[in-house]
Design a protein around this motif. Structure first.
Motif, PDB file in Angstrom:
ATOM      1  N   ASP A  17       0.773  -1.224   0.000  1.00  0.00           N
ATOM      2  CA  ASP A  17       0.000   0.000   0.000  1.00  0.00           C
ATOM      3  C   ASP A  17       0.812   1.286   0.000  1.00  0.00           C
ATOM      4  O   ASP A  17       0.266   2.355   0.079  1.00  0.00           O
ATOM      5  CB  ASP A  17      -0.955  -0.018   1.205  1.00  0.00           C
ATOM      6  N   HIS A  18       2.112   1.192  -0.043  1.00  0.00           N
ATOM      7  CA  HIS A  18       2.835   2.458  -0.159  1.00  0.00           C
ATOM      8  C   HIS A  18       3.970   2.356  -1.165  1.00  0.00           C
ATOM      9  O   HIS A  18       4.288   1.290  -1.665  1.00  0.00           O
ATOM     10  CB  HIS A  18       3.331   2.941   1.212  1.00  0.00           C
ATOM     11  N   THR A 116       1.259   5.990 -12.298  1.00  0.00           N
ATOM     12  CA  THR A 116       2.034   7.230 -12.343  1.00  0.00           C
ATOM     13  C   THR A 116       3.446   7.032 -11.835  1.00  0.00           C
ATOM     14  O   THR A 116       4.213   7.975 -11.776  1.00  0.00           O
ATOM     15  CB  THR A 116       1.360   8.304 -11.471  1.00  0.00           C
ATOM     16  N   ARG A 139      -3.683   9.525 -15.497  1.00  0.00           N
ATOM     17  CA  ARG A 139      -4.147   8.364 -14.753  1.00  0.00           C
ATOM     18  C   ARG A 139      -5.648   8.424 -14.459  1.00  0.00           C
ATOM     19  O   ARG A 139      -6.388   7.489 -14.747  1.00  0.00           O
ATOM     20  CB  ARG A 139      -3.351   8.267 -13.453  1.00  0.00           C
TER      21      ARG A 139
ATOM     22  N   ALA B 108       8.246   8.471   0.692  1.00  0.00           N
ATOM     23  CA  ALA B 108       7.844   7.265  -0.049  1.00  0.00           C
ATOM     24  C   ALA B 108       6.961   6.377   0.816  1.00  0.00           C
ATOM     25  O   ALA B 108       5.946   5.843   0.359  1.00  0.00           O
ATOM     26  CB  ALA B 108       9.072   6.490  -0.517  1.00  0.00           C
ATOM     27  N   ASP B 109       7.324   6.275   2.083  1.00  0.00           N
ATOM     28  CA  ASP B 109       6.580   5.418   3.003  1.00  0.00           C
ATOM     29  C   ASP B 109       5.144   5.870   3.199  1.00  0.00           C
ATOM     30  O   ASP B 109       4.243   5.054   3.358  1.00  0.00           O
ATOM     31  CB  ASP B 109       7.257   5.402   4.384  1.00  0.00           C
ATOM     32  N   THR B 111       3.408   7.696   1.041  1.00  0.00           N
ATOM     33  CA  THR B 111       2.711   7.929  -0.222  1.00  0.00           C
ATOM     34  C   THR B 111       2.074   6.635  -0.713  1.00  0.00           C
ATOM     35  O   THR B 111       2.767   5.654  -0.920  1.00  0.00           O
ATOM     36  CB  THR B 111       3.687   8.455  -1.291  1.00  0.00           C
ATOM     37  N   PRO B 112       0.745   6.663  -0.880  1.00  0.00           N
ATOM     38  CA  PRO B 112       0.103   5.442  -1.388  1.00  0.00           C
ATOM     39  C   PRO B 112       0.635   5.118  -2.780  1.00  0.00           C
ATOM     40  O   PRO B 112       0.981   6.030  -3.543  1.00  0.00           O
ATOM     41  CB  PRO B 112      -1.381   5.809  -1.460  1.00  0.00           C
ATOM     42  N   HIS B 113       0.664   3.856  -3.074  1.00  0.00           N
ATOM     43  CA  HIS B 113       1.129   3.440  -4.380  1.00  0.00           C
ATOM     44  C   HIS B 113       0.315   4.100  -5.478  1.00  0.00           C
ATOM     45  O   HIS B 113      -0.894   4.205  -5.375  1.00  0.00           O
ATOM     46  CB  HIS B 113       1.020   1.929  -4.509  1.00  0.00           C
ATOM     47  N   GLY B 114       1.002   4.558  -6.522  1.00  0.00           N
ATOM     48  CA  GLY B 114       0.298   5.145  -7.653  1.00  0.00           C
ATOM     49  C   GLY B 114       0.197   6.657  -7.593  1.00  0.00           C
ATOM     50  O   GLY B 114      -0.197   7.289  -8.553  1.00  0.00           O
ATOM     51  N   LYS B 115       0.563   7.235  -6.444  1.00  0.00           N
ATOM     52  CA  LYS B 115       0.575   8.704  -6.346  1.00  0.00           C
ATOM     53  C   LYS B 115       2.011   9.183  -6.499  1.00  0.00           C
ATOM     54  O   LYS B 115       2.943   8.499  -6.089  1.00  0.00           O
ATOM     55  CB  LYS B 115       0.049   9.144  -4.964  1.00  0.00           C
ATOM     56  N   PRO B 116       2.181  10.374  -7.063  1.00  0.00           N
ATOM     57  CA  PRO B 116       3.554  10.882  -7.177  1.00  0.00           C
ATOM     58  C   PRO B 116       4.143  11.119  -5.785  1.00  0.00           C
ATOM     59  O   PRO B 116       3.448  11.599  -4.892  1.00  0.00           O
ATOM     60  CB  PRO B 116       3.386  12.220  -7.911  1.00  0.00           C
ATOM     61  N   ILE B 117       5.391  10.768  -5.619  1.00  0.00           N
ATOM     62  CA  ILE B 117       6.035  10.977  -4.316  1.00  0.00           C
ATOM     63  C   ILE B 117       6.563  12.404  -4.274  1.00  0.00           C
ATOM     64  O   ILE B 117       7.335  12.816  -5.135  1.00  0.00           O
ATOM     65  CB  ILE B 117       7.193   9.988  -4.109  1.00  0.00           C
TER      66      ILE B 117
END
Lengths: 214, 125
Positions: A17-18, A116, A139, B108-109, B111-117
């Motif tokens: 999830d991250h 993304t 996206r 990074a930790d 930030t949900p996957h798929g979102k820009p960090i």
């Protein structure tokens, strides 16, 4: 290179999830932000340099994989069953990530991949992602209005063709297997590979037509 | 973009992995590290001969520590050279580099996957 079902590399903690950056990526980002804040570099200028080399980054094995699938039905079956394993059997491919899934375009279905982040994008196979691929409008729009996004790219998919959008996850990455262009009967894998574009493997384009220049 | 400057760099610095047309990269971060050096050179922070000497020094040190130097680690040395030079030139300090590295890790930790960090001030706390 020998066959690996799972090729472990420098991603230490693979939570679902991250996001995840490797140690090296963290150091590069640290340098980039400090130098940008101090006015030594401009992110846009860096991007321009990196984009200029987009075809020179990574091994670009995707085109070979697609060409093989077009020429060898047994390989195609294996690819659609377990892409990571099938790509591993090609020998020259080292790091394709743990969970690669190939999705096949047919006259009935067009596949398109969104995400993304570089971390879920199989750049080893495709080369660098295009800039727009990382932009969030792409996206969100791709999910809501895939036909509209494709039209923006000049890609028109027949009305009766279903468009399926695949959203990569931290664990799974997608490769679109485009349809083999007509007029390529008897072509060698090498000739076929030259028709395969990055965008055709993301689903935002089609392979080149025989005789068309790149 | 000025590929001429990049071509010049690839010639002036020994060992830059390349093909007939110019530099090649194994991963996106390598191209980013290359681009950072190119930009700093254009800013006049160092000359290519100065860069080449610093890079050679890094490689020598790494080899002494057991790096096989098969070319796969070339840009690791390149990155270490960047970190070293920006510190010796007084642009930043190793401590600051470390703080930003940790902040990015934090970003990074969360930030949900798929979102820009993206880095925010809270990542430094």
């Amino acid at each position: 290179m020998s066959e690996h079902d799972h090729d472990h590399h420098d991603h230490h903690h693979h939570d679902h999830d991250h996001s995840d950056l490797s140690e090296t990526e963290l150091r590069v980002r640290a340098l980039e932000s400090i130098l940008t804040e101090k006015g030594y570099i401009e992110p846009a200028a860096l991007d321009a340099i990196v984009q200029a080399y987009e075809t020179k980054i990574g091994p670009h094995n995707g085109a070979q994989v697609v060409a093989r699938a077009w020429s060898d039905p047994a390989f195609k079956t294996a690819l659609l069953e377990d892409a990571t394993k099938a790509v591993g059997t090609l020998g020259h491919v080292s790091r394709v990530g743990d969970h690669l899934v190939a999705v096949e375009n047919t006259p009935h279905r067009h596949n398109m991949v969104v995400c993304t982040l570089c971390s879920c994008y199989p750049w080893e196979m495709l080369g660098l992602p295009p800039v727009w691929y990382k932009a969030s409008p792409y996206r969100s729009r791709a999910v809501k209005d895939p036909r509209g996004v494709l039209a923006d790219f000049g890609v028109s998919v027949p009305k009766e063709t279903e468009i399926r959008v695949w959203d990569s996850t931290a664990e799974t990455r997608f490769l679109v297997l485009p349809m083999r262009p007509e007029g390529t009967e008897g072509w060698s894998e090498q000739q076929l590979a030259e028709l395969v574009t990055r965008d055709s493997m993301i689903g935002t384009g089609f392979p080149r037509k025989p005789g068309a220049r790149s | 973009m000025d590929t001429e400057a990049a071509g010049h760099a690839a010639k002036a610095v020994p060992g830059v992995p390349r093909d007939d047309e110019g530099p090649v990269f194994r991963a996106p971060w390598e191209a980013q590290a290359f681009a950072i050096a190119l930009s700093l050179h254009e800013r006049g922070l160092f000359t290519w001969s100065e860069w080449a000497a610093a890079l050679a020094e890094q490689i020598k040190r790494a080899q002494a520590a057991g790096d096989p130097d098969t070319g796969e680690t070339y840009y690791q040395h390149w990155l270490a050279t960047l970190e070293h030079l920006v510190a010796t030139k007084g642009v930043t300090t190793p401590e600051t580099l470390h703080r930003y590295r940790d902040a990015w890790d934090h970003a990074a930790d969360r930030t949900p996957h798929g979102k820009p960090i993206e880095l925010t001030p809270a990542d430094f706390e």
